[in-house]
Write a protein that holds these residues in place. Structure first.
Motif, PDB file in Angstrom:
ATOM      1  N   PRO A 324       0.790  -1.234   0.000  1.00  0.00           N
ATOM      2  CA  PRO A 324       0.000   0.000   0.000  1.00  0.00           C
ATOM      3  C   PRO A 324       0.824   1.287   0.000  1.00  0.00           C
ATOM      4  N   SER A 325       1.977   1.286   0.651  1.00  0.00           N
ATOM      5  CA  SER A 325       2.818   2.492   0.633  1.00  0.00           C
ATOM      6  C   SER A 325       3.303   2.797  -0.771  1.00  0.00           C
ATOM      7  N   LEU A 326       3.605   1.767  -1.531  1.00  0.00           N
ATOM      8  CA  LEU A 326       4.037   1.966  -2.908  1.00  0.00           C
ATOM      9  C   LEU A 326       2.876   2.463  -3.765  1.00  0.00           C
ATOM     10  N   ILE A 327       1.674   1.946  -3.524  1.00  0.00           N
ATOM     11  CA  ILE A 327       0.493   2.424  -4.248  1.00  0.00           C
ATOM     12  C   ILE A 327       0.283   3.910  -3.973  1.00  0.00           C
ATOM     13  N   ALA A 328       0.385   4.293  -2.696  1.00  0.00           N
ATOM     14  CA  ALA A 328       0.240   5.702  -2.335  1.00  0.00           C
ATOM     15  C   ALA A 328       1.300   6.557  -3.018  1.00  0.00           C
ATOM     16  N   ALA A 329       2.503   6.004  -3.170  1.00  0.00           N
ATOM     17  CA  ALA A 329       3.592   6.750  -3.800  1.00  0.00           C
ATOM     18  C   ALA A 329       3.311   7.030  -5.272  1.00  0.00           C
ATOM     19  N   CYS A 330       2.634   6.107  -5.953  1.00  0.00           N
ATOM     20  CA  CYS A 330       2.256   6.348  -7.345  1.00  0.00           C
ATOM     21  C   CYS A 330       1.354   7.582  -7.445  1.00  0.00           C
ATOM     22  N   LEU A 331       0.346   7.641  -6.576  1.00  0.00           N
ATOM     23  CA  LEU A 331      -0.560   8.787  -6.583  1.00  0.00           C
ATOM     24  C   LEU A 331       0.172  10.067  -6.185  1.00  0.00           C
ATOM     25  N   TYR A 332       1.035   9.960  -5.189  1.00  0.00           N
ATOM     26  CA  TYR A 332       1.803  11.117  -4.738  1.00  0.00           C
ATOM     27  C   TYR A 332       2.644  11.699  -5.884  1.00  0.00           C
ATOM     28  N   ARG A 333       3.327  10.845  -6.608  1.00  0.00           N
ATOM     29  CA  ARG A 333       4.210  11.317  -7.684  1.00  0.00           C
ATOM     30  C   ARG A 333       3.437  12.036  -8.783  1.00  0.00           C
ATOM     31  N   ASP A 334       2.280  11.486  -9.165  1.00  0.00           N
ATOM     32  CA  ASP A 334       1.603  11.940 -10.378  1.00  0.00           C
ATOM     33  C   ASP A 334       0.461  12.914 -10.134  1.00  0.00           C
ATOM     34  N   TYR A 335      -0.036  13.030  -8.882  1.00  0.00           N
ATOM     35  CA  TYR A 335      -1.206  13.877  -8.636  1.00  0.00           C
ATOM     36  C   TYR A 335      -1.031  14.839  -7.465  1.00  0.00           C
ATOM     37  N   ASN A 336       0.178  15.042  -7.023  1.00  0.00           N
ATOM     38  CA  ASN A 336       0.464  15.967  -5.924  1.00  0.00           C
ATOM     39  C   ASN A 336       0.281  17.406  -6.405  1.00  0.00           C
ATOM     40  N   ARG A 337      -0.563  18.176  -5.688  1.00  0.00           N
ATOM     41  CA  ARG A 337      -0.748  19.579  -6.074  1.00  0.00           C
ATOM     42  C   ARG A 337       0.541  20.379  -5.925  1.00  0.00           C
ATOM     43  N   GLY A 338       1.339  20.050  -4.906  1.00  0.00           N
ATOM     44  CA  GLY A 338       2.588  20.753  -4.673  1.00  0.00           C
ATOM     45  C   GLY A 338       2.435  22.086  -3.974  1.00  0.00           C
ATOM     46  N   THR A 339       1.197  22.416  -3.528  1.00  0.00           N
ATOM     47  CA  THR A 339       0.959  23.716  -2.900  1.00  0.00           C
ATOM     48  C   THR A 339       0.441  23.589  -1.476  1.00  0.00           C
ATOM     49  N   ASP A 340       0.438  22.384  -0.924  1.00  0.00           N
ATOM     50  CA  ASP A 340      -0.123  22.176   0.413  1.00  0.00           C
ATOM     51  C   ASP A 340       0.492  20.926   1.015  1.00  0.00           C
ATOM     52  N   ASP A 341       0.221  20.698   2.311  1.00  0.00           N
ATOM     53  CA  ASP A 341       0.543  19.406   2.908  1.00  0.00           C
ATOM     54  C   ASP A 341      -0.238  18.325   2.157  1.00  0.00           C
ATOM     55  N   ILE A 342       0.289  17.112   2.180  1.00  0.00           N
ATOM     56  CA  ILE A 342      -0.389  16.023   1.483  1.00  0.00           C
ATOM     57  C   ILE A 342      -0.321  14.746   2.318  1.00  0.00           C
ATOM     58  N   THR A 343      -1.447  14.067   2.439  1.00  0.00           N
ATOM     59  CA  THR A 343      -1.514  12.771   3.106  1.00  0.00           C
ATOM     60  C   THR A 343      -2.357  11.824   2.261  1.00  0.00           C
ATOM     61  N   ILE A 344      -1.835  10.635   2.025  1.00  0.00           N
ATOM     62  CA  ILE A 344      -2.543   9.607   1.259  1.00  0.00           C
ATOM     63  C   ILE A 344      -2.466   8.308   2.059  1.00  0.00           C
ATOM     64  N   LEU A 345      -3.626   7.793   2.452  1.00  0.00           N
ATOM     65  CA  LEU A 345      -3.706   6.528   3.187  1.00  0.00           C
ATOM     66  C   LEU A 345      -4.308   5.474   2.270  1.00  0.00           C
ATOM     67  N   VAL A 346      -3.638   4.353   2.138  1.00  0.00           N
ATOM     68  CA  VAL A 346      -4.119   3.235   1.313  1.00  0.00           C
ATOM     69  C   VAL A 346      -4.182   2.000   2.186  1.00  0.00           C
ATOM     70  N   SER A 347      -5.341   1.327   2.175  1.00  0.00           N
ATOM     71  CA  SER A 347      -5.507   0.110   2.962  1.00  0.00           C
ATOM     72  C   SER A 347      -6.136  -0.989   2.122  1.00  0.00           C
ATOM     73  N   LYS A 348      -5.541  -2.155   2.179  1.00  0.00           N
ATOM     74  CA  LYS A 348      -6.154  -3.326   1.579  1.00  0.00           C
ATOM     75  C   LYS A 348      -7.214  -3.881   2.530  1.00  0.00           C
ATOM     76  N   HIS A 349      -8.059  -4.731   2.018  1.00  0.00           N
ATOM     77  CA  HIS A 349      -9.116  -5.314   2.846  1.00  0.00           C
ATOM     78  C   HIS A 349      -8.506  -6.064   4.014  1.00  0.00           C
ATOM     79  N   PRO A 350      -8.976  -5.836   5.240  1.00  0.00           N
ATOM     80  CA  PRO A 350      -8.391  -6.507   6.417  1.00  0.00           C
ATOM     81  C   PRO A 350      -8.813  -7.973   6.521  1.00  0.00           C
ATOM     82  N   ASP A 351      -8.401  -8.786   5.567  1.00  0.00           N
ATOM     83  CA  ASP A 351      -8.792 -10.202   5.583  1.00  0.00           C
ATOM     84  C   ASP A 351      -7.634 -11.073   5.998  1.00  0.00           C
TER      85      ASP A 351
END
Length: 351
Positions: A324-351
């Motif tokens: 999930p951290s790597l998935i979040a990093a994909c979004l961070y790299r390509d969709y970061n506004r760059g003008t504010d703090d940024i937090t992205i939480l990714v969770s797989k199903h807790p199975d």
């Protein structure tokens, strides 16, 4: 056996990522020393600090050799299964790797060097993950623990978070807390964004997280009302709180403001809707819990408004097989506004 997972950023922002934009070699030694000092404070022995130094050196070298743009190194301390660790993400928007399997072989090189970069990094790490696409770039995720990590426990985490302060700020105005109990298949989380950025936003986010840590219960709207009453002397936050219980297969949540959330599955996407308002300033007395079915195979993504809202996970084929951290990093790299703090939480199903 899957281990309990706790992820948090608050009370000093210990788990907010430190970000370095990698432009040249002039301050690489400073980066390595800073990471080594953090590892020493976590109880890393000299031998493991030496391993960490090699890993960081190879990651930085690869970024300089192959990263064309968006070259960044993110790192943070992490607690997983009761063990202290250092998590590192090397991110670039370069040409990507055409054959990742071959690139991981010791001795393979495209630049005429000894070719021990990715192979050495994987061999020295307790956890290693790699995602690369030709034309989009490469992301490498590494975790090294203070103590030797049993091979049987070196697995994908159930959840991951990227949280980075706005450029030029020393503290992040976003905050998060995530607790996962694998025995009970229960997940409890909160994502907050203090209004604006900088120290005052940071204080507001921390105040909200303090209430979350102190209060239990399954009523998410009640929790947000408790936070609202407790942080009225701060500038306020927007927030989304959620719980998941394995026996129900449902996500219970309540949000106020513009923390965005989606549940992604093969059959489509469900959006987590929030109520208008600012926690700590003005919220409706009518806020209430909402529910969404969360079955296996669905991915939960929550983020602050530092991430553009029109992100598309479809750009990343097979990425849900990765950490999930790597998935979040994909979004961070390509969709970061760059003008504010940024937090992205990714969770797989807790199975």
């Amino acid at each position: 056996m899957e281990q309990p997972l706790q992820l948090s950023a608050g009370n000093g922002n210990a788990a907010t990522h430190t970000r370095y934009r990698i432009e040249d070699r002039s301050y690489l030694s400073i980066i390595k020393k800073e990471i080594a000092r953090s590892a020493e404070s976590l109880g890393f022995a000299p031998e493991r600090i030496g391993r960490l130094d090699i890993i960081v050196s190879e990651l930085l070298s690869n970024l300089l050799k192959f990263g064309v743009k968006k070259r960044e190194l993110l790192w943070k301390p992490l607690l997983q299964g009761g063990r202290g660790a250092i998590e590192i993400l090397a991110i670039d928007g370069g040409s990507g790797i055409a054959n990742t399997s071959r690139a991981l072989e010791d001795g393979y090189s495209t630049s005429g060097t000894a070719g021990q970069g990715l192979g050495a990094i994987r061999r020295l790490s307790d956890f290693f993950d790699l995602y690369s696409q030709p034309g989009l770039g490469t992301i490498v995720l590494v975790r090294l623990f203070a103590e030797e990590y049993p091979l049987a426990e070196q697995q994908l985490a159930s959840a991951g978070v990227i949280s980075v302060a706005k450029s030029g700020e020393k503290v992040c105005g976003d905050g998060y807390q995530l607790d996962y109990d694998p025995e009970e298949k229960q997940l409890r989380l909160l994502v907050v964004d203090g209004l604006g950025h900088g120290p005052e936003a940071h204080l507001a986010a921390n105040a909200a997280l303090d209430v979350f840590a102190a209060e239990g219960g399954d009523d998410q709207s009640l929790l947000l009302k408790q936070i609202h009453q407790s942080i009225k002397r701060t500038r306020g936050v927007v927030a989304l709180s959620a719980t998941y219980k394995g026996e129900e297969h449902q996500l219970h949540y309540c949000g106020v403001g513009n923390i965005s959330g989606r549940l992604l599955g093969f059959e489509g996407t469900k959006v987590l809707t929030s109520f208008n308002g600012i926690v700590g300033h003005a919220i409706s007395s009518r806020i209430h819990d909402q529910r969404l079915a969360w079955e296996r195979g669905k991915l939960l993504v929550l983020h602050s408004d530092g991430l553009l809202s029109r992100w598309d996970m479809g750009r990343y084929p097979q990425v849900q097989k990765h950490d999930p951290s790597l998935i979040a990093a994909c979004l961070y790299r390509d969709y970061n506004r760059g003008t504010d703090d940024i937090t992205i939480l990714v969770s797989k199903h807790p199975d």
